[in-house]
Design a protein around this motif. Structure first.
Motif, PDB file in Angstrom:
ATOM      1  N   ALA A  34       0.799  -1.181  -0.220  1.00  0.00           N
ATOM      2  CA  ALA A  34       0.041  -0.003   0.144  1.00  0.00           C
ATOM      3  C   ALA A  34       0.941   1.354   0.127  1.00  0.00           C
ATOM      4  O   ALA A  34       0.714   2.224  -0.844  1.00  0.00           O
ATOM      5  CB  ALA A  34      -0.836   0.107   1.450  1.00  0.00           C
ATOM      6  N   LEU A  35       1.943   1.262   0.709  1.00  0.00           N
ATOM      7  CA  LEU A  35       2.889   2.476   0.937  1.00  0.00           C
ATOM      8  C   LEU A  35       3.504   2.529  -0.412  1.00  0.00           C
ATOM      9  O   LEU A  35       3.608   3.733  -0.916  1.00  0.00           O
ATOM     10  CB  LEU A  35       3.701   2.339   2.096  1.00  0.00           C
ATOM     11  CG  LEU A  35       3.298   2.344   3.482  1.00  0.00           C
ATOM     12  CD1 LEU A  35       4.239   2.020   4.375  1.00  0.00           C
ATOM     13  CD2 LEU A  35       2.775   3.883   3.493  1.00  0.00           C
ATOM     14  N   ILE A  36       3.986   1.513  -1.079  1.00  0.00           N
ATOM     15  CA  ILE A  36       4.471   1.784  -2.602  1.00  0.00           C
ATOM     16  C   ILE A  36       3.651   2.256  -3.359  1.00  0.00           C
ATOM     17  O   ILE A  36       3.693   3.148  -4.071  1.00  0.00           O
ATOM     18  CB  ILE A  36       5.005   0.322  -2.898  1.00  0.00           C
ATOM     19  CG1 ILE A  36       6.262  -0.086  -1.884  1.00  0.00           C
ATOM     20  CG2 ILE A  36       5.459   0.271  -4.276  1.00  0.00           C
ATOM     21  CD1 ILE A  36       6.496  -1.359  -2.225  1.00  0.00           C
ATOM     22  N   ALA A  37       2.176   1.682  -3.350  1.00  0.00           N
ATOM     23  CA  ALA A  37       1.446   2.205  -4.251  1.00  0.00           C
ATOM     24  C   ALA A  37       1.005   3.515  -4.006  1.00  0.00           C
ATOM     25  O   ALA A  37       0.792   4.629  -5.111  1.00  0.00           O
ATOM     26  CB  ALA A  37       0.026   1.244  -4.131  1.00  0.00           C
ATOM     27  N   LEU A  38       1.058   4.145  -3.002  1.00  0.00           N
ATOM     28  CA  LEU A  38       0.716   5.537  -2.463  1.00  0.00           C
ATOM     29  C   LEU A  38       1.682   6.488  -3.061  1.00  0.00           C
ATOM     30  O   LEU A  38       1.725   7.246  -3.484  1.00  0.00           O
ATOM     31  CB  LEU A  38       0.503   5.789  -1.076  1.00  0.00           C
ATOM     32  CG  LEU A  38      -1.005   5.262  -0.480  1.00  0.00           C
ATOM     33  CD1 LEU A  38      -0.900   5.066   0.981  1.00  0.00           C
ATOM     34  CD2 LEU A  38      -2.043   5.923  -0.996  1.00  0.00           C
ATOM     35  N   MET A  39       3.132   5.927  -2.840  1.00  0.00           N
ATOM     36  CA  MET A  39       4.368   6.889  -3.067  1.00  0.00           C
ATOM     37  C   MET A  39       4.228   7.044  -4.721  1.00  0.00           C
ATOM     38  O   MET A  39       4.448   7.879  -5.376  1.00  0.00           O
ATOM     39  CB  MET A  39       5.580   6.159  -2.525  1.00  0.00           C
ATOM     40  CG  MET A  39       5.820   6.245  -1.046  1.00  0.00           C
ATOM     41  SD  MET A  39       7.097   5.895  -0.425  1.00  0.00           S
ATOM     42  CE  MET A  39       7.107   4.213  -0.205  1.00  0.00           C
ATOM     43  N   ASP A  40       3.803   5.633  -5.252  1.00  0.00           N
ATOM     44  CA  ASP A  40       4.040   5.783  -6.818  1.00  0.00           C
ATOM     45  C   ASP A  40       2.914   6.663  -7.180  1.00  0.00           C
ATOM     46  O   ASP A  40       3.170   7.551  -8.194  1.00  0.00           O
ATOM     47  CB  ASP A  40       3.596   4.345  -7.330  1.00  0.00           C
ATOM     48  CG  ASP A  40       4.933   3.335  -7.284  1.00  0.00           C
ATOM     49  OD1 ASP A  40       5.851   3.793  -7.061  1.00  0.00           O
ATOM     50  OD2 ASP A  40       4.764   2.259  -7.517  1.00  0.00           O
ATOM     51  N   ALA A  41       1.864   6.725  -6.587  1.00  0.00           N
ATOM     52  CA  ALA A  41       0.718   7.729  -7.399  1.00  0.00           C
ATOM     53  C   ALA A  41       1.120   9.159  -6.782  1.00  0.00           C
ATOM     54  O   ALA A  41       0.960  10.234  -7.881  1.00  0.00           O
ATOM     55  CB  ALA A  41      -0.628   7.522  -6.411  1.00  0.00           C
ATOM     56  N   GLY A  42       1.837   9.464  -5.529  1.00  0.00           N
ATOM     57  CA  GLY A  42       2.288  10.685  -5.407  1.00  0.00           C
ATOM     58  C   GLY A  42       3.406  11.042  -6.426  1.00  0.00           C
ATOM     59  O   GLY A  42       3.433  12.177  -6.821  1.00  0.00           O
TER      60      GLY A  42
END
Length: 142
Positions: A34-42
């Motif tokens: 989840a953190l990776i997905a959120l950072m990628d989106a950011g």
């Protein structure tokens, strides 16, 4: 097949690295994803709602809520109003989570960047094309 087997071995090692990080920090492997997905989106300049995050991770609504609640309690994410649509609630990674991740994954990322500096633009394009193709095949979007 040698390259395919090397890719598989690399994937296994990266998964183990991620699992060790999760275990050291009292997290579930899905929390790390989840953190990776959120950072990628950011990095892409995209806002991530809980619904979008759940879809990206293959979670149902209840699972997504539990995930975001858990990450928020741990101080890894925060819920904020959307910049584009103030009615939306988006999930953002807290800087402390980025620092925590960088402490573990930073040396690996720096080593990968260092390795890539040894390739010319044509070789980098071939590596990029191969990795994108494998990612698409794994996602079933090919």
């Amino acid at each position: 097949m040698e390259i395919v087997h090397l890719l598989r071995a690399t994937t296994v090692e990266l998964g183990l690295h991620s699992t060790r990080f999760a275990n050291r920090n009292g997290m579930h492997p899905t929390d790390v994803r989840a953190l990776i997905a959120l950072m990628d989106a950011g990095r892409a300049g995209e806002e991530m709602t809980a619904g979008r995050l759940g879809a990206a991770l293959g979670l149902n609504s209840a699972g997504t809520t539990a995930l975001v609640d858990r990450l928020e309690r741990a101080g890894h994410v925060r819920r904020v109003r959307g910049r584009r649509d103030r009615r939306q609630v988006v999930v953002e990674v807290d800087a402390r989570a980025v620092d925590l991740g960088w402490a573990s994954f930073g040396p690996l990322i720096e080593r990968a960047v260092q390795l890539l500096r040894g390739y010319d633009e044509r070789e980098l394009a071939a590596i990029r094309g191969f990795l994108e193709g494998v990612r698409e095949a794994a996602a079933g979007t090919e």
